[in-house]
Design a protein around this motif. Structure first.
Motif, PDB file in Angstrom:
ATOM      1  N   PRO A  71      17.453  10.982  35.963  1.00 60.20           N
ATOM      2  CA  PRO A  71      17.858  11.444  34.629  1.00 60.20           C
ATOM      3  C   PRO A  71      18.779  12.660  34.625  1.00 60.20           C
ATOM      4  N   ASP A 119      25.267   6.802  26.326  1.00 56.70           N
ATOM      5  CA  ASP A 119      24.140   5.889  26.516  1.00 56.70           C
ATOM      6  C   ASP A 119      24.238   5.107  27.815  1.00 56.70           C
ATOM      7  N   SER A 148      20.528   3.930  28.876  1.00 52.76           N
ATOM      8  CA  SER A 148      19.381   4.749  28.484  1.00 52.76           C
ATOM      9  C   SER A 148      19.860   5.561  27.283  1.00 52.76           C
ATOM     10  N   VAL A 197      20.861   7.953  24.335  1.00 57.18           N
ATOM     11  CA  VAL A 197      20.640   9.365  24.049  1.00 57.18           C
ATOM     12  C   VAL A 197      19.648   9.519  22.908  1.00 57.18           C
ATOM     13  N   ARG A 198      19.762   8.658  21.898  1.00 54.28           N
ATOM     14  CA  ARG A 198      18.810   8.580  20.793  1.00 54.28           C
ATOM     15  C   ARG A 198      18.150   7.216  20.862  1.00 54.28           C
ATOM     16  N   ARG A 199      16.860   7.188  21.098  1.00 56.55           N
ATOM     17  CA  ARG A 199      16.143   5.940  21.373  1.00 56.55           C
ATOM     18  C   ARG A 199      15.345   5.502  20.158  1.00 56.55           C
ATOM     19  N   SER A 215      14.488  11.445  21.175  1.00 58.37           N
ATOM     20  CA  SER A 215      15.522  11.789  22.152  1.00 58.37           C
ATOM     21  C   SER A 215      15.262  11.079  23.475  1.00 58.37           C
ATOM     22  N   ARG A 216      16.309  10.979  24.254  1.00 56.16           N
ATOM     23  CA  ARG A 216      16.155  10.402  25.600  1.00 56.16           C
ATOM     24  C   ARG A 216      15.103  11.175  26.392  1.00 56.16           C
ATOM     25  N   GLU A 217      15.150  12.483  26.316  1.00 60.63           N
ATOM     26  CA  GLU A 217      14.211  13.311  27.079  1.00 60.63           C
ATOM     27  C   GLU A 217      12.773  13.044  26.652  1.00 60.63           C
ATOM     28  N   TYR A 229      11.612  10.323  25.217  1.00 60.12           N
ATOM     29  CA  TYR A 229      11.233   8.968  25.617  1.00 60.12           C
ATOM     30  C   TYR A 229      10.866   8.932  27.098  1.00 60.12           C
TER      31      TYR A 229
END
Length: 227
Positions: free
Chosen positions: A15, A23, A60, A62-64, A202-204, A206
């Motif tokens: 990551p 994305d 992946s 950025v906004r999931r 957020s990706r983080e 998730y």
């Protein structure tokens, strides 16, 4: 229990190497079962971009988009529709994927490579379909990858009003098993999914949720794989 395939020969980027505003995080590799599962376990999923000869793209967001099973909005009209359809699990996975891949649908992305890859995972017990039937005819459904407490939704379709929504309701009924930590990954959040209760993270956030979800016991409701 699903059958674990041989491990992938590929290594996905960690990551910390993901671009913070993109994305798309990797290209290449293959769609062998071990590769696809390794990607989901790292918060990635494949999607063809640029035609059949282009390397596979791995995303992946950025906004999931995510949906907690108990966060599904069930309107009175949807509850009435639920009574009109029969919900089945894994009785027509190939047909569901083919309906989702209909080339007449806008923004179609499911090609022959994706179809073959997910049917291999279905045979191993990792990919599942939730189907809505009426009068003996498949009229809606969805499919995705189930790993522990995670259901990574891939696509859905409907041939009758509310048929895909009822399939999503059926999925939630499978996942909501005694308060365990479960999550539906919708990849991106659309207005349609937001109207049903999906939210954005957020990706983080998730990726931080993933380890606990992956370690959760799988749902006993899923049929066993074919392998």
């Amino acid at each position: 229990m699903p059958a674990e395939p041989p491990p992938t020969i590929w290594e996905f980027p960690p990551p910390e190497r993901f671009h913070p505003d993109d994305d798309l995080v990797a290209t290449g590799a293959d769609l062998e079962p071990g590769t696809v599962l390794a990607a989901y376990r790292r918060g990635l999923f494949p999607m063809p971009v640029g035609g059949r000869r282009a390397p596979m793209a791995w995303f992946s967001p950025v906004r999931r988009g995510v949906l907690r099973p108990r966060g599904l909005h069930v309107s009175r009209s949807l509850a009435r529709s639920r009574r009109r359809f029969e919900i089945r699990l894994d009785t027509a996975c190939a047909e569901v994927i083919d309906a989702c891949a209909d080339p007449r649908r806008p923004s179609g992305w499911i090609d022959g490579r994706i179809r073959a890859a997910y049917l291999r995972l279905h045979a191993l017990g990792w990919v599942h379909s939730v189907e809505t039937w009426r009068a003996g005819r498949l009229v809606g459904g969805l499919y995705g990858v189930a790993i522990g407490g995670l259901f990574a939704g891939e696509s859905m379709f409907h041939h009758e009003t509310d048929a895909s929504k009822v399939a999503l309701l059926g999925l939630v009924e499978v996942l909501d098993d005694g308060g365990r930590d479960r999550l539906v990954d919708t990849q991106w959040l659309t207005p349609h999914l937001a109207s049903l209760g999906a939210t954005e993270t957020s990706r983080e956030e998730y990726l931080a949720l993933l380890p606990g979800l992956l370690e959760a016991p799988p749902q006993a409701s899923w049929p066993a794989g074919l392998a």
